[in-house]
Enzyme design. Structure first.
Site, PDB file in Angstrom:
ATOM      1  N   SER A 275       0.830  -1.222   0.000  1.00 42.28           N
ATOM      2  CA  SER A 275       0.000   0.000   0.000  1.00 42.28           C
ATOM      3  C   SER A 275       0.858   1.264   0.000  1.00 42.28           C
ATOM      4  O   SER A 275       0.600   2.200  -0.777  1.00 42.28           O
ATOM      5  CB  SER A 275      -0.962   0.005   1.189  1.00 42.28           C
ATOM      6  N   HIS A 305      -1.854  -8.914   1.927  1.00 50.40           N
ATOM      7  CA  HIS A 305      -1.551  -7.644   2.614  1.00 50.40           C
ATOM      8  C   HIS A 305      -2.684  -7.372   3.614  1.00 50.40           C
ATOM      9  O   HIS A 305      -2.931  -8.182   4.494  1.00 50.40           O
ATOM     10  CB  HIS A 305      -1.362  -6.564   1.542  1.00 50.40           C
ATOM     11  N   HIS A 352       5.933 -12.689   7.301  1.00 46.99           N
ATOM     12  CA  HIS A 352       6.117 -11.296   6.874  1.00 46.99           C
ATOM     13  C   HIS A 352       7.283 -11.221   5.904  1.00 46.99           C
ATOM     14  O   HIS A 352       8.236 -12.008   6.002  1.00 46.99           O
ATOM     15  CB  HIS A 352       6.386 -10.379   8.079  1.00 46.99           C
ATOM     16  N   ARG A 361       3.237  -4.917  16.647  1.00 47.32           N
ATOM     17  CA  ARG A 361       1.832  -4.491  16.509  1.00 47.32           C
ATOM     18  C   ARG A 361       0.910  -5.611  17.007  1.00 47.32           C
ATOM     19  O   ARG A 361      -0.181  -5.350  17.499  1.00 47.32           O
ATOM     20  CB  ARG A 361       1.518  -4.142  15.041  1.00 47.32           C
ATOM     21  N   ASP A 407      -2.063  -8.649  11.615  1.00 39.64           N
ATOM     22  CA  ASP A 407      -3.420  -9.084  11.272  1.00 39.64           C
ATOM     23  C   ASP A 407      -3.879 -10.303  12.058  1.00 39.64           C
ATOM     24  O   ASP A 407      -5.060 -10.633  12.058  1.00 39.64           O
ATOM     25  CB  ASP A 407      -3.499  -9.370   9.770  1.00 39.64           C
TER      26      ASP A 407
HETATM   27  N1  AMX Z   1       1.485 -19.767   5.822  1.00 38.30           N
HETATM   28  C1  AMX Z   1       1.924 -20.667   4.921  1.00 38.30           C
HETATM   29  N2  AMX Z   1       2.956 -20.472   4.094  1.00 38.30           N
HETATM   30  C2  AMX Z   1       3.614 -19.310   4.238  1.00 38.30           C
HETATM   31  C3  AMX Z   1       3.272 -18.344   5.181  1.00 38.30           C
HETATM   32  C4  AMX Z   1       2.150 -18.591   5.992  1.00 38.30           C
HETATM   33  N3  AMX Z   1       1.701 -17.728   6.881  1.00 38.30           N
HETATM   34  N4  AMX Z   1       4.132 -17.313   5.068  1.00 38.30           N
HETATM   35  C5  AMX Z   1       4.983 -17.612   4.076  1.00 38.30           C
HETATM   36  N5  AMX Z   1       4.664 -18.822   3.567  1.00 38.30           N
HETATM   37  C6  AMX Z   1       5.275 -19.484   2.426  1.00 38.30           C
HETATM   38  C7  AMX Z   1       5.114 -18.605   1.193  1.00 38.30           C
HETATM   39  O1  AMX Z   1       3.807 -18.760   0.622  1.00 38.30           O
HETATM   40  C8  AMX Z   1       6.222 -19.104   0.312  1.00 38.30           C
HETATM   41  O2  AMX Z   1       5.797 -20.315  -0.271  1.00 38.30           O
HETATM   42  P1  AMX Z   1       6.235 -20.727  -1.776  1.00 38.30           P
HETATM   43  O3  AMX Z   1       7.724 -20.882  -1.721  1.00 38.30           O
HETATM   44  O4  AMX Z   1       5.491 -21.973  -2.010  1.00 38.30           O
HETATM   45  O5  AMX Z   1       5.812 -19.595  -2.659  1.00 38.30           O
HETATM   46  C9  AMX Z   1       7.316 -19.419   1.329  1.00 38.30           C
HETATM   47  O6  AMX Z   1       6.669 -19.590   2.592  1.00 38.30           O
HETATM   48  C10 AMX Z   1       8.356 -18.316   1.457  1.00 38.30           C
HETATM   49  O7  AMX Z   1       7.691 -17.111   1.732  1.00 38.30           O
HETATM   50  P2  AMX Z   1       8.395 -15.967   2.622  1.00 38.30           P
HETATM   51  O8  AMX Z   1       9.623 -15.545   1.891  1.00 38.30           O
HETATM   52  O9  AMX Z   1       8.548 -16.414   4.021  1.00 38.30           O
HETATM   53  O10 AMX Z   1       7.284 -14.850   2.638  1.00 38.30           O
HETATM   54  P3  AMX Z   1       7.023 -13.693   1.562  1.00 38.30           P
HETATM   55  O11 AMX Z   1       7.929 -12.559   1.863  1.00 38.30           O
HETATM   56  O12 AMX Z   1       7.043 -14.218   0.185  1.00 38.30           O
HETATM   57  O13 AMX Z   1       5.512 -13.305   1.900  1.00 38.30           O
HETATM   58  C11 AMX Z   1       3.666 -12.851   3.302  1.00 38.30           C
HETATM   59  C12 AMX Z   1       5.155 -12.610   3.052  1.00 38.30           C
HETATM   60  C13 AMX Z   1       3.189 -11.921   4.400  1.00 38.30           C
HETATM   61  C14 AMX Z   1       2.895 -12.548   2.022  1.00 38.30           C
HETATM   62  C15 AMX Z   1       3.465 -14.343   3.711  1.00 38.30           C
HETATM   63  O14 AMX Z   1       4.139 -14.585   4.930  1.00 38.30           O
HETATM   64  C16 AMX Z   1       2.011 -14.736   3.841  1.00 38.30           C
HETATM   65  O15 AMX Z   1       1.389 -15.070   2.831  1.00 38.30           O
HETATM   66  N6  AMX Z   1       1.420 -14.660   5.086  1.00 38.30           N
HETATM   67  C17 AMX Z   1       0.005 -14.921   5.276  1.00 38.30           C
HETATM   68  C18 AMX Z   1      -0.833 -13.731   4.837  1.00 38.30           C
HETATM   69  C19 AMX Z   1      -0.681 -12.573   5.799  1.00 38.30           C
HETATM   70  O16 AMX Z   1      -0.779 -12.724   7.003  1.00 38.30           O
HETATM   71  N7  AMX Z   1      -0.488 -11.376   5.255  1.00 38.30           N
HETATM   72  C20 AMX Z   1      -0.414 -10.145   6.047  1.00 38.30           C
HETATM   73  C21 AMX Z   1       1.000  -9.610   6.177  1.00 38.30           C
HETATM   74  C22 AMX Z   1       1.006  -8.308   6.947  1.00 38.30           C
HETATM   75  C23 AMX Z   1       0.350  -7.217   6.179  1.00 38.30           C
HETATM   76  O17 AMX Z   1       0.825  -6.810   5.149  1.00 38.30           O
HETATM   77  N8  AMX Z   1      -0.772  -6.722   6.626  1.00 38.30           N
END
Ligand code: AMX
Length: 468
Positions: A275, A305, A352, A361, A407
């Site tokens: 964002s 996000h 994250h 947070r 979140d």
């Molecule tokens: N559950 C399951 N798998 C997860 C995970 C979770 N909470 N967090 C990361 N992973 C997986 C990724 O999907 C990725 O899988 P892939 O290799 O098959 O594509 C792998 O672990 C490596 O990812 P990463 O480098 O640790 O994370 P990222 O930087 O690519 O993504 C984020 C970060 C937040 C998108 C991811 O942790 C996620 O999807 N979390 C759940 C959704 C969430 O809570 N989002 C809110 C974040 C905060 C915000 O912005 N408000």
């Protein structure tokens, strides 16, 4: 006297350029005592412009990092490629707003009478100036935002006409985009305003947008979940969060305190998140603040996000539904988490892109819950998850950060106070995020940051480059 916000009066917007700023002394103290945020910024801006000019003169060609092929395919993680003044995110410690951690902000920022949580007005002042404001400065901001709070009729009509199956975030984005009829920056630009005046116009638009966004958000809520019955009055002596809560129809002091904390902690998370980065990119094209923040909201609406706060509650509710009222044991929960992962989904609220520890947070929301709702069953479930999810994510071995983010907690607090409409949660995030996007946007235009345009490459071109 309270005012009704659909009063068709033009929004309060001080004439830009026609106001003579008082002569300020060279001492920071005089400026800091002013209760006019614009005046304080007007004093700081030339100093900062000069500082950056000298810095770039000396170190402009110094390298700050390397870019690997993996970084390019990996969502640009870790590439240092933009300047964001208002906050910095440390992977271990979490966010610092202009150098202040969340616990420090909770301690130092002014509170409402009888309140114990920081006021978002104070946080905005801090983000803009780097200074902890006084109670008077914060009260002045509350009054100013209340004065600027009204909505033009076409926004009210637009919201009233949107079908109820339009997601609240899409409604927020549509309303903000359309609200750019009010942009002083866009009008002045069309008339050929001088670059040196950009920041003042962005400041005015930002202040108006911040004043109006809670009305839009509350109107969306009441249209969708309260049959359109909406009490649109603003108390000029109340703070921003209190007025927002009363428009939403929530008058419980504890909920208002929660909202103050919520609107502070979701505001800013340095510049690279979807964002913030979106608002920065769109703003760099000199799209006005309404268009830029609307674009940011579209990014916030993604499930990876800001929509994650909705997703967490949907997911948690799923546990109860699946169990049909039976006790949620660790064993059952363990299975539910693994089922989620095995079905190719993420555990919402965990992980994250930058953080590598529990999000502060999350921690401050947990502390709020321990103080106000220690026996809430959903809060207990969140605590139970905290004990189970990190180990499971570590065992799975994919997520770089197995810890909870902001979140994972927010929806549980909201539902405790009977705000159960999960689809709406991201709108609250959006109201808060506007503070971060806009404080930086004022500085971006003041510093004359140019159009953002990083270089992209095709795989073919990249292969040719690395083979050289
Ligand atoms: N559950 C399951 N798998 C997860 C995970 C979770 N909470 N967090 C990361 N992973 C997986 C990724 O999907 C990725 O899988 P892939 O290799 O098959 O594509 C792998 O672990 C490596 O990812 P990463 O480098 O640790 O994370 P990222 O930087 O690519 O993504 C984020 C970060 C937040 C998108 C991811 O942790 C996620 O999807 N979390 C759940 C959704 C969430 O809570 N989002 C809110 C974040 C905060 C915000 O912005 N408000």
């Amino acid at each position: 006297m309270k005012k009704y916000i659909f009063n068709l009066l033009p929004s309060v917007s001080k004439a830009v350029g026609s106001r003579t700023l008082p002569v300020v002394s060279a001492t920071r103290g005089y400026v800091s005592n002013s209760t006019d945020l614009k005046e304080v910024l007007a004093r700081q801006i030339p100093e900062k412009q000069n500082e950056i000019k000298n810095f770039r003169k000396e170190f402009g060609s110094t390298k700050v990092g390397d870019v690997s092929v993996d970084m390019m395919y990996g969502g640009m993680r870790g590439i240092k490629g933009m300047v964001w003044e208002t906050s910095v995110l440390d992977p271990e410690e979490g966010i610092r707003f202009q150098g202040y951690s969340i616990p420090e902000c909770q301690k130092l920022l002014p509170k409402a009478p009888n309140g114990s949580e920081p006021l978002p007005e104070g946080l905005f002042w801090l983000l803009c100036t780097g200074e902890i404001p006084t109670q008077e400065q914060v009260s002045a901001l509350s009054r100013e935002w209340a004065q600027r709070a009204d909505l033009p009729p076409h926004i009210v009509n637009l919201l009233d006409q949107l079908p109820s199956n339009v997601h609240p975030m899409s409604q927020l984005s549509a309303a903000l985009t359309t609200l750019n009829t009010e942009s002083l920056f866009a009008k002045a630009y069309a008339k050929g305003v001088n670059k040196a005046e950009y920041w003042e116009l962005i400041y005015e638009d930002s202040m108006n947008l911040i004043a109006k966004i809670p009305i839009i958000a509350a109107k969306i809520y009441c249209n969708l979940y309260r049959d359109g019955s909406f009490n649109g009055t603003i108390d000029p002596n109340a703070d921003w969060s209190l007025n927002f809560c009363s428009m939403l129809g929530y008058n419980q002091p504890e909920f208002i305190e929660l909202m103050r904390l919520y609107l502070v902690i979701h505001s800013d998370h340095e510049g690279g998140n979807v964002s913030a980065h979106t608002s920065h990119l769109v703003g760099s094209a000199l799209s006005d603040p309404y268009l830029s923040v609307a674009a940011a909201m579209n990014g916030l609406a993604g499930p990876l996000h800001g929509l994650a706060n909705q997703e967490v509650l949907v997911w948690l509710t799923g546990v109860y539904e699946e169990l049909g009222g039976k006790e949620v044991t660790d064993k059952v929960l363990h299975q539910y988490i693994w089922d989620t992962l095995k079905s190719g989904r993420v555990v919402p609220g965990y992980g994250h892109a930058v953080l590598r520890k529990t999000d502060p947070r999350y921690t401050c929301q947990r502390e709020f819950a321990l103080k106000h709702l220690p026996d809430d069953p959903m809060f207990k479930l969140v605590g139970q998850l905290y004990k189970l999810v990190p180990d499971i994510l570590l065992e799975q071995g994919k997520a770089k950060n197995p810890w909870p983010n902001v979140d994972a907690h927010s929806g549980v607090l909201l539902q405790h106070y009977k705000m159960t409409e999960m689809q709406y949660y991201t709108v609250l995030f959006g109201v808060s995020r506007a503070l971060g996007c806009l404080s930086q946007m004022i500085w971006s235009r003041a510093l004359g940051l140019p159009l953002e345009r990083p270089k992209s490459m095709s795989t073919k071109g990249l292969k040719a480059l690395v083979s050289k």
